[in-house]
Design an enzyme around this catalytic site. Structure first.
Site, PDB file in Angstrom:
ATOM      1  N   ASP A 121       0.804  -1.232   0.000  1.00 45.67           N
ATOM      2  CA  ASP A 121       0.000   0.000   0.000  1.00 45.67           C
ATOM      3  C   ASP A 121       0.829   1.270   0.000  1.00 45.67           C
ATOM      4  O   ASP A 121       0.315   2.344   0.364  1.00 45.67           O
ATOM      5  CB  ASP A 121      -0.948   0.024   1.212  1.00 45.67           C
ATOM      6  N   HIS A 151      23.222 -16.156   7.480  1.00 43.02           N
ATOM      7  CA  HIS A 151      22.831 -15.684   6.149  1.00 43.02           C
ATOM      8  C   HIS A 151      22.756 -14.158   6.105  1.00 43.02           C
ATOM      9  O   HIS A 151      22.339 -13.575   5.105  1.00 43.02           O
ATOM     10  CB  HIS A 151      21.471 -16.288   5.772  1.00 43.02           C
ATOM     11  N   LYS A 155      23.533 -10.046   6.005  1.00 44.35           N
ATOM     12  CA  LYS A 155      24.334  -9.094   5.238  1.00 44.35           C
ATOM     13  C   LYS A 155      24.134  -7.724   5.877  1.00 44.35           C
ATOM     14  O   LYS A 155      23.348  -6.902   5.404  1.00 44.35           O
ATOM     15  CB  LYS A 155      23.905  -9.049   3.770  1.00 44.35           C
ATOM     16  N   ASP A 165      30.769   2.923  13.744  1.00 46.14           N
ATOM     17  CA  ASP A 165      30.825   4.040  14.691  1.00 46.14           C
ATOM     18  C   ASP A 165      29.553   4.226  15.520  1.00 46.14           C
ATOM     19  O   ASP A 165      29.288   5.327  16.016  1.00 46.14           O
ATOM     20  CB  ASP A 165      31.135   5.352  13.956  1.00 46.14           C
TER      21      ASP A 165
END
Length: 393
Positions: free
Chosen positions: A119, A294, A296, A301
């Site tokens: 939406d 799995h 990523k 900082d």
């Protein structure tokens, strides 16, 4: 540079246990449209639950469009196609595999994004496919991964991306110009929903070839205290390794969390061939051995963080279509950092130079052979050393 937009609410979701309940709830609350992209759409309890929710939405007259990869979800037309079509769901296959897989550049260009937009008001971006975390060999269960739920102005570029991808794949499938009807360019009008600055990054072969890699490099170059990267498939090129080395030389703490259990031994061995140089440069390396990592993601900082689908290897950074969200917010970065620290404490082992020295000669040779084979595969796909080093063209 990433284009940061203010006023977003970005919620971190840890693995399928948090992601799929949020996704299914959002699908069941849809009123106008749903776009879903996934590399894998497995015929398991999760795939069946998501397909059923999409079918329910279509029966409510929600415009539901599903795009899956032709290799990662090659059984999708047989397993879910009839059910979804009967309910009124539209689906397309990105580069459907109809013949024996061959090592050609266009065959290696996969749709690796995991995106859902509902939406124009809520989106999900990350590394989690439509697959049960426990749909894996026993040693790899459960998958450990991340996604984010996004509300706010960042929905505009995310929705534009999924619409453009749908139109491009439809054009390629039907061999004619295709444009989606859109009487409302921004359904749901995503106004300010929070206080987080966030950017949406794509990797493709047209306008965004280096966007994700460059965002990582910019953050690492600007780091003043710490860099923590958790990545499933980590085989960085020269520029990336040089940036990490330079960060350590500036006194930055650099930590990398990698797979200890893997579904692709060749890539893992190739990565391990780099361990000696990385450790010698002062980079801390942890292997997650509790289950299958799995993820990523990265934190720099304590304020810059990214979650997405892009691995740091030549296949993601040179070939696949990927998407990441970057969040510049101390609260979000702290939450992700604490989650990674807990994962390392509970299920990871830190490696040392001594661990490598104790490996038998044949094991070390296997790792360097794997590294050479991966480079060969990348070259066979049409990308030589200059591309892998990350040089601009």
């Amino acid at each position: 540079m990433p284009e940061f937009l203010p006023g977003n609410s970005v919620t971190l979701l840890n693995s399928g246990q948090e992601y799929f309940p949020a996704l299914l709830q959002a699908i069941d609350q849809a009123h106008r449209e749903i776009f879903l992209e996934s590399y894998i759409f497995a015929d398991d309890c999760i795939g069946q639950a998501v397909a059923a929710a999409l079918a329910r939405a279509a029966r409510r007259q929600v415009a539901v469009r599903v795009l899956v990869d032709g290799f990662g979800a090659r059984d999708f037309p047989e397993t879910f196609g009839p059910l979804l079509q009967a309910a009124g769901v539209q689906y397309l296959i990105y580069r459907q595999e109809v013949a024996r897989f061959r090592l050609r550049r266009h065959r290696l260009r996969r749709l690796h994004r995991k995106l859902v937009v509902i939406d124009g008001r809520v989106a999900f971006v990350g590394g989690i496919n439509i697959v049960d975390d426990n749909n894996a060999p026993a040693a790899l269960r459960p998958r450990y991964d991340y996604s984010v739920r996004v509300e706010g102005p960042l929905l505009v570029p995310i929705r534009q991306a999924v619409r453009r991808m749908w139109e491009n794949v439809a054009w390629a499938s039907f061999k004619r110009r295709y444009r989606l009807p859109d009487h409302d360019p921004c359904p749901g009008c995503p106004e300010s929903s929070g206080e987080q600055r966030a950017a949406f990054l794509l990797r493709d072969n047209i306008r965004h070839r280096n966007a994700i890699a460059n965002a990582y490099l910019e953050a690492i170059h600007g780091a003043r205290e710490s860099v923590c990267i958790a990545n499933a498939y980590f085989l960085p090129g020269f520029r990336f390794r040089h940036a990490l080395r330079a960060a350590v030389q500036r006194g930055i703490r650099v930590t990398i969390l990698l797979q200890g259990q893997t579904d692709h031994p060749l890539l893992q061995y190739a990565t391990q061939a780099l361990y000696g140089a990385l450790l010698e440069e002062g980079i801390r390396i942890f292997e997650y051995r509790k289950s299958f990592l799995h993820a990523k993601v990265a934190v720099v900082d304590g304020h810059w963080a990214t979650v997405g689908s892009s691995n740091i290897d030549p296949f993601s950074l040179l070939l696949a279509k990927e998407s990441n969200v970057v969040v510049d917010d101390p609260g979000f970065a702290r939450e992700l950092s604490q989650s990674l620290e807990a994962a390392m404490a509970e299920g990871a082992t830190e490696l040392t130079a001594g661990d490598l020295e104790r490996l038998p000669l044949h094991s070390r040779l296997l790792r360097w052979l794997s590294y050479g084979l991966v480079r060969l595969f990348v070259g066979a796909a049409g990308y030589g050393p200059r591309h892998w080093r990350g040089e601009q063209h």
